[in-house]
Design a protein around this motif. Structure first.
Motif: not given
Length: 530
Positions: A383-389, A405-413
């Protein structure tokens, strides 16, 4: 990594088994043996409780040498901080001490010589720390198969070990010595051996479970200076409402405790007409310091369970009231540990006030698990990375686009890079992404100004969602409306008749806000007449 040679000992036992007495004796022995001493408590109330126990021994001690040792021991107590390379470290209420707090201590003891020794006293069946694991919880989780809280219910009679390997992340060279105190001195006078099912059954047999009797039971508690404990502030507010109604204008002189606005700390009420006696009874609390305007003070008759932990009084009551235990995320406020802490504050049998089935349900509810506590760390990072995006882009995305977009970010962590990586690995935590609804609710914290700087305002996603929910609630789908809709004809007739009562009396009887109930009744009447 070099292993720490500090020697750890755990002294475990139920409330009343002599843990404080053992700690005090260990402190005296260290002082008389010429060793430097540091005593750590997790809270100020825990420190005051320990100081009170030391003062009691001091007043009854005949030996001048031991009196001097007790005096030095009293001034060796610190709240979490203050370690200055002493040889002997005593930690009280270890169930309230987090693993990071222990790590900070071990970091400082690592190169002290002679090798320091740490003695930790406590009980697993107490309230867990708010964040992370307590020292004793992590130690037991690393060494006991199955559910750690099921183990806690049957501890410590069946303990068949005298030492335990430390969790690998503690980096200790030696195993941890494990001592158990079984004899319960506090319960002996009541004819019981432990805070177990036999004792709980006795309390349940004497529960006050009729709503019309609650107020008198609470008045009796105030009159005999019993400690009133409640699991939550919402239930505690019911206590205050009933007592305020009874005492009227003299409430400020009768309430045993006070709180300052926006301050969770509880003090003794300086305006109470029996303040000297309050000081003797509730030694774990201090008197409110001088304030310019007592009208700004909140007067109260109860403490929540976490404030009571570690305290010992002559009499106590545990108030639950009529409200059912809620399902969902807040249920851990009503756990077995909460029940045990609350009913073990008193030297006499604790009086239960509330529905018997609620107390029975509490005994079966375990505290929040490591999986529940840790499973959202990765999703929150996403969520934090999503907001920054989003702060860095000026295009327009739909809620569905944002969720993808959120699901993609979550997967890459990479979980190994998270601050909680060791815990996630140690407990085999399964991290799952938030649902679309859960993600939208997170936009409550979206920084509107940063978004507007790049011409987007995704905070509207949260606003639009809440507005849709409010519209649904306005159609009569709120909790109060659902409750009113579920009542029988006789119950509805009684409820309608009671709308003539004052808000306070209505709340005391039905434990619901009168205005919301009246609105729900109107909605029901409109539907029935349509």
């Amino acid at each position: 990594m070099e292993q720490n040679q500090t020697k750890l000992t755990v002294i475990a036992g139920r409330p009343g088994s002599g843990k404080s007495t053992t700690l005090i004796q260990d402190g005296i022995n260290a002082i008389l043996g010429g060793k430097s001493l540091y005593v750590m408590t997790p809270t100020h109330s825990a420190r005051r409780s320990l100081q009170s126990a030391i003062d009691y021994q001091y007043a009854n001690e005949l030996s001048t040498t031991r009196k001097e040792a007790l005096r030095k021991l009293r001034y060796s107590i610190h709240v979490l901080n203050g370690y200055a390379l002493q040889e002997v470290i005593l930690i009280d209420e270890m169930s309230m001490v987090s693993v990071p707090a222990l790590f900070n201590l071990l970091y400082r003891t690592q190169y002290v010589r002679p090798i320091p020794e740490i003695h930790m006293y406590g009980d697993l069946a107490q309230l867990p720390v708010i964040k992370g694991n307590s020292v004793i919880e992590e130690l037991i989780r690393a060494n006991v198969e199955g559910n750690v809280w099921d183990w806690a219910k049957n501890a410590y009679e069946n303990v068949d070990f005298t030492s335990l390997p430390a969790p690998a992340s503690w980096h200790l060279e030696h195993d941890i010595e494990f001592k158990v105190l079984l004899e319960n001195y506090r319960l002996q006078a009541e004819g019981f051996t432990d805070y177990n099912q036999e004792y709980f059954s006795y309390l349940l047999e004497h529960v006050i479970d009729k709503a019309e009797d609650y107020k008198q039971a609470l008045i009796d508690a105030i009159e005999k200076m019993a400690l009133i404990v409640s699991p939550t502030h919402n239930r505690g507010a019911q206590v205050n409402e009933m007592l305020k109604e009874h005492y009227g204008k003299s409430w400020y002189e009768v309430a045993p405790f006070v709180k300052m606005p926006k301050d969770s700390k509880v003090y003794l009420n300086p305006a109470n007409e029996q303040l000297p006696e309050l000081k003797k009874v509730f030694k774990f609390l201090e008197v409110l310091p001088d304030v310019n305007d007592m009208n700004k003070v909140n007067f109260t008759a109860y403490v929540v369970t976490n404030v009571a932990q570690g305290a010992t009084v002559d009499n106590a009551v545990y108030y639950m009231g009529d409200d059912a235990i809620p399902d969902g995320k807040t249920q851990h406020h009503y756990s077995y540990n909460n029940f045990v802490v609350s009913v073990s504050r008193s030297r006499q049998a604790t009086q239960l006030i509330g529905k018997k089935e609620s107390f029975e349900k509490m005994i079966d509810i375990v505290p929040i698990s490591a999986q529940q506590r840790l499973q959202h760390h990765k999703s929150d990072k996403a969520i934090n990375l999503l907001f920054e995006n989003l702060y860095a882009r000026n295009d327009e995305l739909t809620a569905d686009d944002i969720y993808e977009l959120y699901l993609g970010i979550f997967k890459d962590i990479d979980e190994s890079n998270l601050a909680q990586a060791d815990e996630l690995s140690d407990y085999g935590i399964i991290s799952t992404p938030l649902s679309k609804k859960e993600m939208i609710l997170k936009f409550k914290d979206y920084d509107v100004m940063r978004g507007l700087a790049v011409h987007n305002n995704y905070a509207l996603i949260y606003r639009d969602y809440i507005q849709s929910i409010n519209k649904e609630n306005a159609k009569g789908k709120g909790k109060t409306q659902a409750w009113v809709n579920s009542l029988s004809d006789d119950e509805l007739a009684e409820l309608k008749a009671d709308t003539d009562l004052s808000r306070a009396k209505f709340k005391a009887k039905w434990h619901r806000d009168k205005r919301q109930v009246v609105k729900a009744l109107q909605e029901l009447n409109e539907k029935q007449s349509a």
